[in-house]
Design a protein around this motif. Structure first.
Motif, PDB file in Angstrom:
ATOM      1  N   THR A  49       0.835  -1.207   0.000  1.00 57.15           N
ATOM      2  CA  THR A  49       0.000   0.000   0.000  1.00 57.15           C
ATOM      3  C   THR A  49       0.865   1.250   0.000  1.00 57.15           C
ATOM      4  N   ASP A  92       2.468   1.658  -3.464  1.00 60.08           N
ATOM      5  CA  ASP A  92       1.521   2.122  -4.480  1.00 60.08           C
ATOM      6  C   ASP A  92       1.143   3.592  -4.295  1.00 60.08           C
ATOM      7  N   LYS A 137       4.140   5.688  -5.378  1.00 67.25           N
ATOM      8  CA  LYS A 137       4.282   5.709  -6.839  1.00 67.25           C
ATOM      9  C   LYS A 137       3.304   6.701  -7.471  1.00 67.25           C
ATOM     10  N   GLU A 138       2.069   6.701  -6.994  1.00 70.15           N
ATOM     11  CA  GLU A 138       1.067   7.625  -7.540  1.00 70.15           C
ATOM     12  C   GLU A 138       1.394   9.076  -7.196  1.00 70.15           C
ATOM     13  N   GLY A 181       2.919   1.136 -14.989  1.00 72.65           N
ATOM     14  CA  GLY A 181       2.841   1.937 -13.772  1.00 72.65           C
ATOM     15  C   GLY A 181       4.070   2.805 -13.575  1.00 72.65           C
ATOM     16  N   GLY A 235       8.481  -1.732  -5.785  1.00 72.12           N
ATOM     17  CA  GLY A 235       7.714  -2.657  -4.956  1.00 72.12           C
ATOM     18  C   GLY A 235       8.422  -3.994  -4.806  1.00 72.12           C
TER      19      GLY A 235
END
Length: 191
Positions: free
Chosen positions: A73, A76, A79-80, A105, A111
């Motif tokens: 989590t 992610d 990364k965003e 992505g 990750g």
């Protein structure tokens, strides 16, 4: 300074990625896949149940799984938020590098590095008193992380930061396990 770090990152990636040889592409493409490592995960579980009572081993496995959920989590969300293009998607360099995988992505942070180093470190912390050789488990995340440069999808800083996040997360979850789970197990031990 930030620009110099990014420049070093790109140049180092291009150099390391260029060391790849077509003869080894299949090996590194296999190493980078998660299912390849399922036997290792089974070994981790086996060692927990071999050296600890069943109830303690179950809580160790649960701690690892909760930590993995946390790390994935965090990875992610980062990364965003950062939104750094992967090398294979970066138009400035994707014509001069070897690309064996094409994920769409974002890149920062890895990750593969964060999860593999977090799992390995937590397993190491749980088992180090029972097996002197548990340090050998670090071969997995080193190969797993390195494969991401080889296949063209992560910069070195993605791997370095992912590694540090993974190790730090494992340490936090190990401490939480010692503070919350171990006292619970002791207080609820069958008489």
């Amino acid at each position: 300074m930030w620009d110099r770090i990014l420049q070093w990152d790109r140049e180092t990636f291009i150099y390391l990625n260029s060391l790849g040889m077509e003869h080894y592409d299949h090996i590194w493409s296999t190493i980078t896949k998660i299912p390849t490592w399922i036997p290792l995960f089974i070994l981790f579980g086996f060692l927990f149940f071999r050296k600890y009572p069943k109830r303690e081993a179950i809580f160790m496995v649960l701690t690892v799984l909760i930590m993995v959920f946390f790390v994935v989590t965090l990875t992610d969300l980062t990364k965003e938020a950062v939104a750094r293009l992967r090398p294979n998607n970066d138009p400035e360099i994707n014509k001069v590098i070897r690309i064996l995988r094409n994920p769409s992505g974002y890149s920062f942070f890895s990750g593969h590095a964060s999860t593999s180093f977090s799992i390995t470190t937590l397993v190491f912390l749980f088992l180090r008193r029972h097996f002197r050789w548990t340090w050998i488990f670090y071969i997995w995340p080193l190969l797993f992380a390195w494969s991401r440069i080889y296949v063209g999808v992560h910069f070195p800083t993605d791997l370095i930061v992912g590694t540090l996040i993974g190790i730090f997360s494992a340490w936090i979850f190990y401490c939480l396990h010692l503070m919350l789970i171990v006292p619970y197990l002791r207080s609820n031990r069958p008489v």
